[in-house]
Motif scaffolding. Structure first.
Motif, PDB file in Angstrom:
ATOM      1  N   VAL A   1       0.870  -1.173   0.000  1.00 42.19           N
ATOM      2  CA  VAL A   1       0.000   0.000   0.000  1.00 42.19           C
ATOM      3  C   VAL A   1       0.908   1.223   0.000  1.00 42.19           C
ATOM      4  CG1 VAL A   1      -1.752   1.284   1.268  1.00 42.19           C
ATOM      5  CG2 VAL A   1      -1.772  -1.221   1.292  1.00 42.19           C
ATOM      6  N   VAL A   2       0.779   2.062  -1.035  1.00 44.46           N
ATOM      7  CA  VAL A   2       1.646   3.242  -1.121  1.00 44.46           C
ATOM      8  C   VAL A   2       1.004   4.399  -0.363  1.00 44.46           C
ATOM      9  CG1 VAL A   2       2.584   2.525  -3.344  1.00 44.46           C
ATOM     10  CG2 VAL A   2       0.595   4.045  -3.279  1.00 44.46           C
ATOM     11  N   GLN A   3       1.863   5.363  -0.001  1.00 44.84           N
ATOM     12  CA  GLN A   3       1.338   6.514   0.744  1.00 44.84           C
ATOM     13  C   GLN A   3       0.580   7.464  -0.171  1.00 44.84           C
ATOM     14  OE1 GLN A   3       4.927   7.944   2.563  1.00 44.84           O
ATOM     15  NE2 GLN A   3       4.564   6.775   4.457  1.00 44.84           N
ATOM     16  N   ASP A   4       1.079   7.577  -1.402  1.00 45.13           N
ATOM     17  CA  ASP A   4       0.530   8.565  -2.321  1.00 45.13           C
ATOM     18  C   ASP A   4      -0.016   7.853  -3.557  1.00 45.13           C
ATOM     19  OD1 ASP A   4      -0.017  10.566  -4.048  1.00 45.13           O
ATOM     20  OD2 ASP A   4       2.011  11.435  -4.080  1.00 45.13           O
ATOM     21  N   ALA A   5      -1.324   7.905  -3.732  1.00 41.88           N
ATOM     22  CA  ALA A   5      -1.953   7.154  -4.816  1.00 41.88           C
ATOM     23  C   ALA A   5      -1.422   7.537  -6.191  1.00 41.88           C
ATOM     24  CB  ALA A   5      -3.466   7.335  -4.777  1.00 41.88           C
ATOM     25  N   THR A   6      -0.944   8.769  -6.341  1.00 41.14           N
ATOM     26  CA  THR A   6      -0.479   9.208  -7.662  1.00 41.14           C
ATOM     27  C   THR A   6       0.808   8.478  -8.069  1.00 41.14           C
ATOM     28  OG1 THR A   6       0.768  11.019  -6.647  1.00 41.14           O
ATOM     29  CG2 THR A   6      -1.470  11.518  -7.426  1.00 41.14           C
ATOM     30  N   ARG A   7       1.486   7.844  -7.095  1.00 40.78           N
ATOM     31  CA  ARG A   7       2.730   7.138  -7.427  1.00 40.78           C
ATOM     32  C   ARG A   7       2.481   5.687  -7.810  1.00 40.78           C
ATOM     33  NH1 ARG A   7       7.304   9.595  -5.823  1.00 40.78           N
ATOM     34  NH2 ARG A   7       8.065   8.489  -7.638  1.00 40.78           N
ATOM     35  N   LEU A   8       1.200   5.248  -7.780  1.00 45.33           N
ATOM     36  CA  LEU A   8       0.901   3.830  -8.057  1.00 45.33           C
ATOM     37  C   LEU A   8       1.378   3.419  -9.436  1.00 45.33           C
ATOM     38  CD1 LEU A   8      -2.655   3.042  -6.625  1.00 45.33           C
ATOM     39  CD2 LEU A   8      -0.533   1.791  -6.173  1.00 45.33           C
ATOM     40  N   ALA A   9       1.145   4.290 -10.420  1.00 45.47           N
ATOM     41  CA  ALA A   9       1.494   3.942 -11.788  1.00 45.47           C
ATOM     42  C   ALA A   9       3.001   3.714 -11.911  1.00 45.47           C
ATOM     43  CB  ALA A   9       1.037   5.051 -12.737  1.00 45.47           C
TER      44      ALA A   9
ATOM     45  N   ARG B   1       4.049   0.520 -10.278  1.00 47.31           N
ATOM     46  CA  ARG B   1       3.738  -0.618 -11.138  1.00 47.31           C
ATOM     47  C   ARG B   1       4.813  -0.804 -12.209  1.00 47.31           C
ATOM     48  NH1 ARG B   1      -1.861  -2.352 -13.885  1.00 47.31           N
ATOM     49  NH2 ARG B   1      -0.948  -3.849 -15.326  1.00 47.31           N
ATOM     50  N   GLU B   2       5.225   0.309 -12.799  1.00 44.62           N
ATOM     51  CA  GLU B   2       6.254   0.235 -13.844  1.00 44.62           C
ATOM     52  C   GLU B   2       7.522  -0.440 -13.346  1.00 44.62           C
ATOM     53  OE1 GLU B   2       7.287   3.998 -15.832  1.00 44.62           O
ATOM     54  OE2 GLU B   2       5.118   4.369 -15.874  1.00 44.62           O
ATOM     55  N   VAL B   3       7.980  -0.013 -12.157  1.00 48.36           N
ATOM     56  CA  VAL B   3       9.267  -0.552 -11.688  1.00 48.36           C
ATOM     57  C   VAL B   3       9.133  -1.962 -11.135  1.00 48.36           C
ATOM     58  CG1 VAL B   3      10.256   1.727 -11.247  1.00 48.36           C
ATOM     59  CG2 VAL B   3       9.102   0.500  -9.386  1.00 48.36           C
ATOM     60  N   LEU B   4       7.913  -2.343 -10.674  1.00 48.50           N
ATOM     61  CA  LEU B   4       7.784  -3.660 -10.023  1.00 48.50           C
ATOM     62  C   LEU B   4       7.352  -4.768 -10.976  1.00 48.50           C
ATOM     63  CD1 LEU B   4       6.102  -2.684  -6.628  1.00 48.50           C
ATOM     64  CD2 LEU B   4       8.531  -3.119  -7.092  1.00 48.50           C
ATOM     65  N   GLU B   5       6.652  -4.384 -12.037  1.00 47.30           N
ATOM     66  CA  GLU B   5       6.062  -5.403 -12.904  1.00 47.30           C
ATOM     67  C   GLU B   5       7.069  -6.448 -13.394  1.00 47.30           C
ATOM     68  OE1 GLU B   5       3.156  -3.785 -15.510  1.00 47.30           O
ATOM     69  OE2 GLU B   5       2.462  -5.756 -16.132  1.00 47.30           O
ATOM     70  N   PRO B   6       8.307  -6.056 -13.732  1.00 50.69           N
ATOM     71  CA  PRO B   6       9.265  -7.072 -14.212  1.00 50.69           C
ATOM     72  C   PRO B   6       9.596  -8.144 -13.173  1.00 50.69           C
ATOM     73  CG  PRO B   6      10.041  -4.837 -14.692  1.00 50.69           C
ATOM     74  CD  PRO B   6       8.847  -4.698 -13.818  1.00 50.69           C
ATOM     75  N   LEU B   7       9.318  -7.866 -11.890  1.00 53.60           N
ATOM     76  CA  LEU B   7       9.649  -8.844 -10.841  1.00 53.60           C
ATOM     77  C   LEU B   7       8.585  -9.922 -10.702  1.00 53.60           C
ATOM     78  CD1 LEU B   7      10.751  -6.383  -7.998  1.00 53.60           C
ATOM     79  CD2 LEU B   7      12.227  -7.682  -9.545  1.00 53.60           C
ATOM     80  N   GLY B   8       7.395  -9.681 -11.268  1.00 55.95           N
ATOM     81  CA  GLY B   8       6.270 -10.586 -11.021  1.00 55.95           C
ATOM     82  C   GLY B   8       6.197 -11.728 -12.015  1.00 55.95           C
ATOM     83  N   VAL B   9       5.291 -12.673 -11.726  1.00 60.75           N
ATOM     84  CA  VAL B   9       5.057 -13.785 -12.653  1.00 60.75           C
ATOM     85  C   VAL B   9       3.650 -13.715 -13.229  1.00 60.75           C
ATOM     86  CG1 VAL B   9       6.717 -15.346 -11.602  1.00 60.75           C
ATOM     87  CG2 VAL B   9       4.377 -15.291 -10.741  1.00 60.75           C
ATOM     88  N   GLY B  10       2.953 -12.670 -12.914  1.00 62.21           N
ATOM     89  CA  GLY B  10       1.589 -12.532 -13.442  1.00 62.21           C
ATOM     90  C   GLY B  10       1.222 -11.065 -13.481  1.00 62.21           C
ATOM     91  N   THR B  11       0.002 -10.807 -13.965  1.00 58.07           N
ATOM     92  CA  THR B  11      -0.427  -9.411 -14.083  1.00 58.07           C
ATOM     93  C   THR B  11      -0.757  -8.841 -12.704  1.00 58.07           C
ATOM     94  OG1 THR B  11      -1.577 -10.289 -15.980  1.00 58.07           O
ATOM     95  CG2 THR B  11      -1.885  -7.939 -15.515  1.00 58.07           C
ATOM     96  N   PRO B  12      -0.217  -7.696 -12.398  1.00 56.91           N
ATOM     97  CA  PRO B  12      -0.570  -7.085 -11.113  1.00 56.91           C
ATOM     98  C   PRO B  12      -1.971  -6.480 -11.134  1.00 56.91           C
ATOM     99  CG  PRO B  12       1.137  -5.798 -12.245  1.00 56.91           C
ATOM    100  CD  PRO B  12       0.724  -6.888 -13.174  1.00 56.91           C
ATOM    101  N   THR B  13      -2.581  -6.383  -9.972  1.00 56.30           N
ATOM    102  CA  THR B  13      -3.846  -5.642  -9.874  1.00 56.30           C
ATOM    103  C   THR B  13      -3.592  -4.416  -9.015  1.00 56.30           C
ATOM    104  OG1 THR B  13      -4.392  -7.321  -8.241  1.00 56.30           O
ATOM    105  CG2 THR B  13      -5.742  -7.264 -10.213  1.00 56.30           C
ATOM    106  N   VAL B  14      -4.197  -3.311  -9.449  1.00 56.25           N
ATOM    107  CA  VAL B  14      -3.987  -2.054  -8.749  1.00 56.25           C
ATOM    108  C   VAL B  14      -5.337  -1.543  -8.280  1.00 56.25           C
ATOM    109  CG1 VAL B  14      -3.269   0.342  -9.042  1.00 56.25           C
ATOM    110  CG2 VAL B  14      -1.966  -1.505 -10.131  1.00 56.25           C
ATOM    111  N   ASP B  15      -5.417  -1.203  -7.007  1.00 51.15           N
ATOM    112  CA  ASP B  15      -6.659  -0.667  -6.460  1.00 51.15           C
ATOM    113  C   ASP B  15      -6.375   0.752  -5.991  1.00 51.15           C
ATOM    114  OD1 ASP B  15      -8.764   0.117  -4.873  1.00 51.15           O
ATOM    115  OD2 ASP B  15      -9.084  -1.882  -4.014  1.00 51.15           O
TER     116      ASP B  15
END
Lengths: 327, 271
Positions: free
Chosen positions: A234-242, A245-259
């Motif tokens: 959970v990030v402190q500032d919602a505007t930084r979510l995007a 996501r950009e920096v973390l997506e390469p670490l995952g094995v599936g599509t992330p979900t963002v709320d």
């Protein structure tokens, strides 16, 4: 060990709706099966067919070794059913309700009366035994309804959404009762919309959607099917979510979900702690502040989301809207 | 399933419904309140304007004449409770519970119709007392009077089965109530319940003469000795043989609707 419930290719159609589209089920004797699915998935229809209330358009079923379609009245002697809404007679007292059911199971007057007292005691309804059921709370009615299903000590028990509409206390009470029954060797088939409930009570879970079985297995097997852990933050500032996501997506094995509302980000990962620390390093470099972060095992919610592309009932309304918009 | 099982199960179901009559006495009060109003309305408001045959608008004679009609109308409305009660049981899931039990399937409707007979007997007692208060008397022997009551009860019982079928078919108590009102209201008015048939225009009179509500009323009127002296012999075969004609209807209703209602119970309460 034999199977207490076997259903093969159950189909039930209403005018323009297919409620069941070929459902197969096997419940070994003495186990608990959780039939999981959203509203309208076909859970209740399945239960109604197996309890002889409804005839399928195709398929066959056996309960306690008896053919449901050929010998419905023999099946009725071996089952107990507790429905979605408590089928108690509100003008009768708790005691009268249970005595009536006992008489209709042909236990005989004396036995029916004794059994009614016994059940009222074990369901903590003794004090309310001689009050009309309409004075009961929702939880008490459910317990009375379940007690009604147990009057004849049936080897197979069907519980259709036993905790829907109950408060948390009533729900945990009901869970205790079901667990006790299961320990006593009763075969239980329960339907639920609550993943937590299926997770807790069921030995095996069958997920149905749109009248079809879409997955089955133990809770662990289902979770494995959906992949490993989840990285959740959970990030402190919602505007930084995007950016996150950009920096973390390469670490995952599936599509992330963002709320955005919860400022939350969830992504399936496979590396465990290393992934977590790498993620933290990247976020630090971007100076994205966090309120919460962690790795967790997938819940059945994740399973459901992965299997159906839809969240469970909590999000059903949103889902309906988005799918409506898509069409 | 032996006949004994059916009876004992029906008895259990009937007992349940009778407990409800006891616990919700409002139900009985409201089933009798409107017929009591009818008695007062017809006895004291319209009565003076209606001439019974041979009795030139004699209000006392009319009140005697009226009661059999009120009895017939009341027990028929009493029979509609069967439909509304069953529809309510379907709605509340009680029928599902019954259907999942190893009981005799026909016991649910049999028990229901039997308990509605009990309800109708209570209603008839209240209405008879009301009748006595407004000057109605039985002028015949005990057995004739008993026959009159029996015929009223049997007729209502057979209609209960029609409503048992409707209750299973239309599973909402409100729909049953409204539907039964629409059917029963004209049926009990295009008859000799409140007015002598001589005053009805041609075709309506024929309908009224063949209406079983007329014949059950006529039979009760005869068996209670409430036919005003000097009344000409009624026209039409049904009214000349009211007991026989009514019994034929009772049999027809039972022969047709007992199996039809039970089939409906077995197959289509499941949705």
């Amino acid at each position: 060990m034999t199977d207490a419930i076997v259903a093969r290719g159950l189909v039930k159609k209403y005018k323009d709706v297919t409620a069941l589209d070929g459902v197969d089920l096997v419940v070994p004797t003495g186990s608990v099966l959780g039939l999981l699915g959203p509203n309208g998935a076909g859970k209740t229809t399945t239960v109604r067919i197996l309890t002889t209330l409804l005839r399928p358009d195709a398929g066959s079923a056996e309960v306690a070794g008896v053919d449901v379609l050929a010998r419905p009245s023999a099946v009725r002697r071996k089952i107990g059913l507790s429905g979605q809404y408590a089928a108690v007679d509100e003008y009768l007292t708790g005691y009268e309700n249970l005595e009536m059911v006992g008489r209709l199971y042909h236990l005989g007057r004396k036995r029916a009366q004794a059994r009614a007292r016994e059940l009222l005691a074990s369901f903590r309804l003794e004090d309310a035994a001689d009050r009309p059921a309409r004075t009961y709370s929702g939880g008490m009615r459910r317990r009375l309804d379940l007690a009604g299903a147990l009057v004849a000590d049936p080897p197979v028990l069907f519980l259709d959404e036993p905790t829907t509409g109950l408060d948390p206390r009533g729900r945990t009470d009901m869970w205790d009762v079901i667990q006790t029954l299961a320990k006593g060797g009763t075969t239980v088939m329960l339907t639920t919309q609550y993943l937590e409930e299926a997770d807790l009570l069921a030995d095996e879970i069958v997920v149905i959607d749109h009248g079809r079985v879409i997955a089955q297995g133990t809770s662990d097997e289902l979770k494995r099917q959906v992949g490993g852990e989840r990285l959740e933050l959970v990030v402190q500032d919602a505007t930084r979510l995007a950016r996150a996501r950009e920096v973390l997506e390469p670490l995952g094995v599936g599509t992330p979900t963002v709320d955005e509302g919860r400022r939350a980000f969830v992504m399936p990962v496979s590396g465990g702690p290393e992934v977590l620390s790498e993620a933290l390093r990247r976020l630090e470099a971007e100076q994205i502040g966090l309120d919460d972060v962690g790795l967790r095992r997938p819940t059945l919610d994740d399973v459901f989301l992965a299997l159906t592309g839809r969240a469970t009932q909590e999000d059903e309304n949103d889902q309906l809207e988005t799918s409506g918009a898509r069409r | 399933m032996s006949a004994l099982t059916v009876l004992s199960d029906a008895n259990v179901v009937a007992k349940r419904n009778i407990i409800k009559i006891k616990r919700v006495p409002d139900l009985l009060v409201f089933t009798t309140l409107s017929p009591i109003m009818f008695v007062l309305l017809f006895a004291y408001v319209f009565g003076g304007a209606i001439s019974v045959p041979g009795g030139d608008a004699d209000p006392e004679l009319y009140r005697e004449y009226l009661m059999a009609g009120i009895f017939a109308q009341t027990v028929i409305f009493g029979a509609t409770i069967t439909g509304a009660g069953l529809a309510e049981d379907v709605k509340k899931g009680i029928i599902d519970r019954f259907r999942s039990l190893p009981m005799a399937p026909s016991a649910v409707l049999t028990g229901r119709t039997l308990s509605d007979v009990v309800n109708n007997v209570l209603v008839l007692i209240v209405m008879s007392l009301t009748g006595l208060l407004v000057g109605w008397r039985i002028h015949t022997s005990f057995w004739e009077a008993a026959g009159g009551y029996l015929l009223l009860i049997l007729f209502a019982y057979s209609i209960s089965w029609v409503f048992a079928w409707i209750g299973m078919l239309v599973p909402s108590p409100e729909v049953v109530n409204n539907a039964s009102f629409i059917v029963i209201f004209p049926l009990t008015f295009i008859a000799n319940t409140f007015v002598p048939l001589e005053s009805l225009p041609g075709p309506l009179r024929t309908i009224a003469e063949w209406n079983p509500v007329s014949t059950v009323t006529q039979a009760a009127r005869e068996l209670f000795g409430n036919i005003p002296p000097g009344t000409p012999k009624p026209t039409g075969w049904p009214l000349q043989h009211p007991e026989l004609y009514t019994s034929i209807w009772v049999l027809v209703f039972l022969v047709v609707f007992v199996p039809v209602a039970n089939a409906q119970y077995r197959h289509s309460t499941s949705r």
